[in-house]
Scaffold this active site. Structure first.
Site, PDB file in Angstrom:
ATOM      1  CG  ASN A   1      -1.790   1.181   1.345  1.00  5.76           C
ATOM      2  OD1 ASN A   1      -1.902   1.960   0.403  1.00  5.76           O
ATOM      3  ND2 ASN A   1      -2.453   1.359   2.486  1.00  5.76           N
ATOM      4  CD1 TRP A   2       3.752   1.172  -2.880  1.00 10.61           C
ATOM      5  CD2 TRP A   2       3.747   2.389  -4.760  1.00 10.61           C
ATOM      6  NE1 TRP A   2       4.599   0.563  -3.769  1.00 10.61           N
ATOM      7  CE2 TRP A   2       4.622   1.283  -4.942  1.00 10.61           C
ATOM      8  CE3 TRP A   2       3.581   3.283  -5.819  1.00 10.61           C
ATOM      9  CZ2 TRP A   2       5.322   1.066  -6.122  1.00 10.61           C
ATOM     10  CZ3 TRP A   2       4.283   3.063  -7.006  1.00 10.61           C
ATOM     11  CH2 TRP A   2       5.152   1.968  -7.151  1.00 10.61           C
ATOM     12  CE  LYS A   3      -0.080   3.339   4.763  1.00  6.34           C
ATOM     13  NZ  LYS A   3      -0.632   3.424   6.065  1.00  6.34           N
TER      14      LYS A   3
ATOM     15  CG  HIS B   1      -6.491   1.473   4.945  1.00  6.47           C
ATOM     16  ND1 HIS B   1      -6.128   2.451   5.841  1.00  6.47           N
ATOM     17  CD2 HIS B   1      -5.402   0.678   4.790  1.00  6.47           C
ATOM     18  CE1 HIS B   1      -4.855   2.246   6.202  1.00  6.47           C
ATOM     19  NE2 HIS B   1      -4.399   1.169   5.566  1.00  6.47           N
TER      20      HIS B   1
ATOM     21  CD  GLU C   1      -4.451  -3.052   7.306  1.00  6.10           C
ATOM     22  OE1 GLU C   1      -3.352  -3.351   6.863  1.00  6.10           O
ATOM     23  OE2 GLU C   1      -4.996  -1.944   7.092  1.00  6.10           O
TER      24      GLU C   1
ATOM     25  N   GLY D   1       0.713   2.812  10.738  1.00  5.85           N
ATOM     26  CA  GLY D   1       1.482   4.057  10.652  1.00  5.85           C
ATOM     27  C   GLY D   1       2.134   4.449  11.964  1.00  5.85           C
TER      28      GLY D   1
ATOM     29  CB  SER E   1       3.967  -0.839  12.242  1.00  4.17           C
ATOM     30  OG  SER E   1       3.327   0.399  12.395  1.00  4.17           O
TER      31      SER E   1
ATOM     32  N   GLY F   1       2.574  -1.098   4.426  1.00  4.79           N
ATOM     33  CA  GLY F   1       2.356   0.305   4.056  1.00  4.79           C
ATOM     34  C   GLY F   1       3.667   0.984   3.717  1.00  4.79           C
TER      35      GLY F   1
HETATM   36  P1  PGA Z   1       1.940   0.802   7.695  1.00  2.00           P
HETATM   37  O1  PGA Z   1       0.546   0.793   6.928  1.00  2.00           O
HETATM   38  O2  PGA Z   1       2.639  -0.467   7.329  1.00  2.00           O
HETATM   39  O3  PGA Z   1       2.638   2.012   7.174  1.00  2.00           O
HETATM   40  O4  PGA Z   1       1.648   0.850   9.152  1.00  2.00           O
HETATM   41  C1  PGA Z   1      -0.248  -0.337   6.954  1.00  2.00           C
HETATM   42  C2  PGA Z   1      -1.480  -0.173   6.093  1.00  2.00           C
HETATM   43  O5  PGA Z   1      -1.587   0.769   5.314  1.00  2.00           O
HETATM   44  O6  PGA Z   1      -2.366  -0.981   6.202  1.00  2.00           O
END
Ligand code: PGA
Length: 266
Positions: free
Chosen positions: A8-10, A99, A159, A165, A218, A239
């Site tokens: 997930n590149w966000k 999400h 999640e 994050g 994370s 992420g």
């Molecule tokens: P992260 O994000 O690994 O940066 O905590 C996880 C996610 O987007 O589900």
């Protein structure tokens, strides 16, 4: 059994050029070889939608394209939204739905269901995240709204919101317990009721779906090993760490515990 690594590149990287070179790095690293055949592992990149086009142009077949969201309608006057139909047209095969970062911005259980429905309509595999407020209730919501066949076409991702994050992944024992609970409610929802069985209605077989269940929050190359002994874990949602394809590769290659537990998902 298949293992899924949802990258997930966000809202990264910051430009088309950087996205292109990030994808080029993925393309180099995930070329199948004799030693690394990737057959039972799916690397699914979910970039921001303006970068979908890049994946259309150049992508090796081991990398699949995912979307970080889809809207719940196919077309209409909906400023700023992306439909599953459009995403499909760009080669999107998976979509993250529900999400926490979207639930915080208004995605309710009802909207999650509508989006899942819309994704399924266009043969996009929904990756449904649970853990925003109450993962059991959120899982139940999805299970109650879809048939066993439909649930078999989904991926579930546990999640817990605090872990996303945060640099503080969930404790592996808790992840294991959550996966057990999720399996239990799938079983309870779809097992044949006693009287239905007794009168032979609808056949005698239980019709329990077996969606893959992932963990996200994370995960990185330093901590992923802590999760590998969880019996029914089928992969990760990665992420921020997914902006580092070398580390994604390390995580995906390290995920071989499945061979011993693979047949025991239910
Ligand atoms: P992260 O994000 O690994 O940066 O905590 C996880 C996610 O987007 O589900």
């Amino acid at each position: 059994m298949k293992y899924y690594f949802i990258c997930n590149w966000k809202m990264y990287p910051s430009s088309f050029g950087r996205a292109r070179s990030l994808l080029a790095d993925y393309n180099k690293l995930f070329v199948p070889t004799k030693k690394e055949n990737w057959i039972n592992k799916k690397i699914i990149i979910c970039p921001p939608s303006p970068f979908f086009q890049l994946f259309d142009e150049k992508r090796i077949h081991t990398i699949k394209l995912g979307s970080q969201n889809v809207f719940w309608k196919s077309t209409g006057n909906y400023t700023g939204q992306i439909s599953a139909r459009m995403a499909k047209d760009f080669g999107v095969e998976y979509a993250i739905i529900g999400h926490s970062e979207l639930r915080t911005n208004g995605d309710t259980d009802i909207l999650v269901n509508l989006k899942v429905k819309e994704a399924l309509k266009y043969y996009i595999t929904p990756i449904i995240c649970v853990g925003y407020k109450d993962y059991l209730r959120e899982t139940q919501n999805v299970l109650n709204s879809f048939s066993s066949e439909e649930v078999n076409k989904m991926i579930l991702a546990y999640e817990p919101i605090e872990a996303i994050g945060s640099n503080n992944p969930e404790n592996p024992e808790r992840v294991e317990r959550a996966i057990r609970q999720i399996k239990k409610i799938i079983y309870q929802r779809f097992r044949k009721k006693f009287f239905v069985k007794m009168f032979g209605l609808g056949g005698n077989k239980n019709n329990i779906p077996r969606p893959a269940i992932l963990y996200g929050g994370s995960v990185n190359a330093q901590n992923y090993k802590k999760f590998l002994s969880i019996p029914d874990l089928s992969g990760f949602v990665i992420g921020r760490e997914s902006l580092n394809p070398v580390n994604v590769k390390e995580i995906a290659l390290g995920f071989n515990m499945g061979e011993k537990e693979s047949n025991k998902r239910f």
